[in-house]
Design a protein around this motif. Structure first.
Motif, PDB file in Angstrom:
ATOM      1  N   LEU A  92      38.571  31.762  35.046  1.00 17.42           N
ATOM      2  CA  LEU A  92      38.802  30.407  34.559  1.00 17.42           C
ATOM      3  C   LEU A  92      39.053  30.391  33.057  1.00 17.42           C
ATOM      4  O   LEU A  92      39.900  29.634  32.571  1.00 17.42           O
ATOM      5  N   ALA A  93      38.348  31.244  32.324  1.00 17.08           N
ATOM      6  CA  ALA A  93      38.539  31.274  30.869  1.00 17.08           C
ATOM      7  C   ALA A  93      39.962  31.719  30.543  1.00 17.08           C
ATOM      8  O   ALA A  93      40.639  31.118  29.704  1.00 17.08           O
ATOM      9  N   ILE A  94      40.447  32.759  31.231  1.00 19.08           N
ATOM     10  CA  ILE A  94      41.802  33.240  30.957  1.00 19.08           C
ATOM     11  C   ILE A  94      42.836  32.174  31.339  1.00 19.08           C
ATOM     12  O   ILE A  94      43.773  31.909  30.586  1.00 19.08           O
ATOM     13  N   LEU A  95      42.635  31.546  32.488  1.00 19.72           N
ATOM     14  CA  LEU A  95      43.592  30.520  32.915  1.00 19.72           C
ATOM     15  C   LEU A  95      43.587  29.324  31.964  1.00 19.72           C
ATOM     16  O   LEU A  95      44.627  28.756  31.653  1.00 19.72           O
ATOM     17  N   LEU A  96      42.396  28.964  31.512  1.00 18.60           N
ATOM     18  CA  LEU A  96      42.298  27.813  30.609  1.00 18.60           C
ATOM     19  C   LEU A  96      42.873  28.122  29.233  1.00 18.60           C
ATOM     20  O   LEU A  96      43.133  27.224  28.435  1.00 18.60           O
ATOM     21  N   LEU A 182      37.402  34.523  23.852  1.00 16.07           N
ATOM     22  CA  LEU A 182      38.861  34.660  23.841  1.00 16.07           C
ATOM     23  C   LEU A 182      39.445  34.038  22.582  1.00 16.07           C
ATOM     24  O   LEU A 182      40.375  34.564  21.976  1.00 16.07           O
ATOM     25  N   ARG A 183      38.863  32.882  22.193  1.00 19.42           N
ATOM     26  CA  ARG A 183      39.408  32.175  21.037  1.00 19.42           C
ATOM     27  C   ARG A 183      39.167  32.933  19.744  1.00 19.42           C
ATOM     28  O   ARG A 183      39.820  32.679  18.746  1.00 19.42           O
ATOM     29  N   ARG A 206      44.373  45.513  28.658  1.00 20.67           N
ATOM     30  CA  ARG A 206      44.192  46.623  27.728  1.00 20.67           C
ATOM     31  C   ARG A 206      43.604  46.197  26.387  1.00 20.67           C
ATOM     32  O   ARG A 206      42.963  46.985  25.718  1.00 20.67           O
ATOM     33  N   ILE A 207      43.898  44.972  25.974  1.00 19.82           N
ATOM     34  CA  ILE A 207      43.479  44.590  24.619  1.00 19.82           C
ATOM     35  C   ILE A 207      42.388  43.519  24.631  1.00 19.82           C
ATOM     36  O   ILE A 207      41.323  43.707  24.060  1.00 19.82           O
ATOM     37  N   VAL A 208      42.659  42.412  25.319  1.00 16.69           N
ATOM     38  CA  VAL A 208      41.734  41.281  25.197  1.00 16.69           C
ATOM     39  C   VAL A 208      40.394  41.567  25.874  1.00 16.69           C
ATOM     40  O   VAL A 208      39.338  41.432  25.250  1.00 16.69           O
ATOM     41  N   LEU A 209      40.433  41.976  27.136  1.00 21.02           N
ATOM     42  CA  LEU A 209      39.163  42.192  27.844  1.00 21.02           C
ATOM     43  C   LEU A 209      38.276  43.245  27.180  1.00 21.02           C
ATOM     44  O   LEU A 209      37.076  43.012  27.018  1.00 21.02           O
ATOM     45  N   PRO A 210      38.838  44.397  26.778  1.00 26.85           N
ATOM     46  CA  PRO A 210      37.957  45.355  26.074  1.00 26.85           C
ATOM     47  C   PRO A 210      37.328  44.766  24.818  1.00 26.85           C
ATOM     48  O   PRO A 210      36.188  45.084  24.486  1.00 26.85           O
ATOM     49  N   MET A 211      38.078  43.873  24.137  1.00 29.00           N
ATOM     50  CA  MET A 211      37.504  43.285  22.930  1.00 29.00           C
ATOM     51  C   MET A 211      36.383  42.307  23.253  1.00 29.00           C
ATOM     52  O   MET A 211      35.610  41.940  22.381  1.00 29.00           O
ATOM     53  N   LEU A 212      36.330  41.877  24.489  1.00 29.77           N
ATOM     54  CA  LEU A 212      35.292  40.915  24.873  1.00 29.77           C
ATOM     55  C   LEU A 212      34.008  41.602  25.326  1.00 29.77           C
ATOM     56  O   LEU A 212      33.107  40.961  25.857  1.00 29.77           O
TER      57      LEU A 212
END
Lengths: 292, 295
Positions: A92-96, A182-183, A206-212
């Motif tokens: 939901l976070a990615i979709l939003l 994410l923000r 590859r980038i966003v999820l690892p950073m989270l």
């Protein structure tokens, strides 16, 4: 404040203000924990006794079948609750996060269950899952005559209704925490990746999820903490039943402390809960405080 | 948000398709979260006969307020049949002082620990913070005895006391985090002007912490109003807060099961925190992320 005494007093005011609050914490947190730990090493039943009795209560606890039911329920609930909340929350976070104009409204809808008491959540889901008049009935009316959904009163499946209600209440919370994460990801980094030709899916994986990862860590800890403490939801939804099929450590402790007057045994179960929470929280707090 | 990170890139029909899919999924989840609320409201407005004949998801044929009236003033909670009203008042009497006291003490404590750093301040904070994480089962037994000895067992003041004591760790955490971001220079300047500890607190620090106060009050209000464990462990019968009374209404085993009354009662119990959420959603969310540390 002219006098020497006055000035000395003024200088110590911060300490004077903090001291009683700190003392309250020492007594009501640490002192009380010690008391409970001590009681767990005694033969206390209806009334507390203070004679050391070794590991008696822990032996009784671990040979109580109901405790094992409570523990296996906790493991089932914990695993499913955390995983489902994470999956739904991340999705939901990615979709939003796709520049949705009515994001505010949708977020409000996703998150409102967090404002409810678990007792309210339990009451509603108990009604919706009611065999006979609830969702089962809806499906039967829709033409699926043979549809059966009796998890709420089925000892083998009742614990999953707790998962269903718990995930409904808390997955929006996971979404909100992930969205905040994410923000905070740097836009420039993503633009650079896009210029390099990385597709959106790859950018996320590859980038966003690892950073989270740090956010993920906090969310797992928070959800685990909620899971271990869950009490209201079980009481309101299943009352621990059928029988004690949906007992959890928190309801087990309450039953033995306030209904069965087994103080020693209740104290031992409370200590086990505390140890579990410490095992999860202390390493997390340590790394959090060190990071700041 | 970000152009580059969007799943969606300008590509004509493909973009439209993805966009549709996106909204379909988001919409489905909206339904998922809203269905229980809809069921709660619609069931509370039906008569028992209609509940038996119809289905869960059908809207009420006519608006029927009887269940609400009953839940509020005549439903049986255990043996007493005065509805939820007296218990709702109990919750109000519990939540107002508990929120005000714990917020005020947390502000004072956070201020003393950050702006008047004395030796051991960090250690004191770390030790106090631990109290926010313990499973409360571990303090239930001694607290029950302590309340008994203080003559507060089974009373609203007893609950106020318990919520204040165990809310303090969080309110302190919250204000400490806020005050750390406030420049020490303000306090030092005021000190040079001759202002003292309390003077600076009330005249300078408190007025500038309105955001922190709002977030803390909302968080504490939600936590304490929704509490069930302390309510059920430390109160009996007449002094129950509304959450405990709701559970008793629903689980009263005598007589016909009145699902419409149960649902009306659930909404009544949920209304104050829902109202706060709707009116002050942004603050609520800030509390959630701040309370994230607490969980």
């Amino acid at each position: 404040m002219g006098s020497k005494l006055g000035r000395a007093l003024e200088r110590r005011l911060p300490l004077i203000v903090v001291s009683p609050l700190f003392a309250a914490s020492l007594v009501f947190v640490y002192g009380f924990i010690l008391w409970t730990v001590w009681i767990s090493f005694t033969k206390s039943r209806v009334l507390p006794t203070y004679d050391f009795a070794g590991l008696l209560q822990y032996e009784r606890l671990w040979s109580t079948p109901r405790w094992h039911v409570a523990l296996s329920n906790l493991v089932i609930f914990w695993a499913l609750f955390v995983v489902l909340c994470l999956v739904i929350g991340t999705l939901l976070a990615i979709l939003l996060d796709q520049r949705i104009r009515i994001e505010g409204v949708i977020r409000t809808i996703y998150l409102y269950p967090m404002a409810l008491s678990f007792v309210v959540t339990g009451t509603v889901w108990k009604w919706m899952l009611n065999p006979g008049l609830g969702l089962e009935h809806v499906m039967q009316q829709a033409g699926f005559e043979g549809f059966r959904f009796d998890w709420l009163v089925n000892p083998d499946f009742a614990i999953y209704t707790v998962v269903v209600a718990g995930v409904w209440q808390s997955s929006g919370y996971a979404m909100a925490l992930f969205l905040a994460g994410l923000r905070s990801v740097d836009d420039e980094l993503l633009k650079a990746a896009a210029i390099d030709g990385a597709g959106p899916l790859r950018i996320y994986l590859r980038i966003v999820l690892p950073m989270l990862r740090p956010v993920l860590m906090s969310v797992v800890i928070i959800l685990s903490h909620l899971a271990i403490k869950s009490f209201d939801l079980v009481v309101a939804l299943t009352g621990g039943g059928p029988g004690y099929a949906t007992d959890m450590p928190a309801t087990f402790m309450y039953a033995f402390a306030f209904q069965r007057s087994e103080l020693g045994l209740a104290a031992a179960s409370a200590v086990m809960m505390l140890m579990t929470v410490i095992a999860i929280i202390v390493p997390y707090l340590y790394s959090e405080l060190r990071r700041r | 948000m970000k152009q580059a990170s969007g799943i969606v890139r300008p590509k004509g029909w493909w973009q439209t398709l993805q966009r549709l899919f996106l909204f379909a999924v988001l919409g489905l989840f909206c339904i998922y979260y809203l269905v229980p609320l809809f069921v709660m409201v619609s069931t509370s407005l039906k008569s028992l006969a209609e509940i038996r004949e119809g289905t869960l998801l059908a809207p009420p044929r006519a608006i029927n307020g009887e269940a609400w009236a009953k839940a509020w003033s005549t439903a049986c909670v255990g043996v007493r049949c005065n509805g939820l009203a007296p218990y709702f008042m109990n919750s109000v009497l519990m939540v107002v002082p508990a929120v005000l006291i714990s917020t005020f003490l947390g502000a004072l404590n956070g201020y003393a620990l950050t702006k008047w750093r004395f030796r051991g301040a960090d250690m004191i904070f770390a030790l106090m913070l631990f109290g926010a994480f313990i499973p409360f089962q571990v303090i239930l037994l001694p607290m029950a005895r302590t309340l008994g000895e203080l003559g507060l067992a089974g009373t609203i003041p007893g609950l106020v006391f318990v919520h204040t004591v165990y809310g303090l760790a969080f309110t302190t955490l919250f204000f400490r985090n806020f005050f750390i971001g406030v420049s020490d220079g303000i306090v030092q300047a005021a000190q040079i002007d001759g202002a003292g500890f309390f003077g600076i607190f009330f005249r300078i620090v408190l007025p500038m912490s309105i955001p922190a106060i709002v977030v803390t009050v909302i968080w504490q209000f939600t936590q304490i109003w929704n509490d069930f464990l302390f309510g059920i462990a430390f109160t009996v019968g007449e002094s129950n807060p509304v959450t405990v009374a709701l559970n008793n209404v629903v689980n009263t085993s005598t007589g016909v099961k009145e699902y419409n009354v149960d649902m009306a009662a659930a909404i009544i119990a949920a209304l104050p925190t829902l109202a706060v959420y709707v009116l002050a959603g942004a603050w609520f969310v800030r509390g959630l992320s701040a309370g994230a540390v607490k969980g």
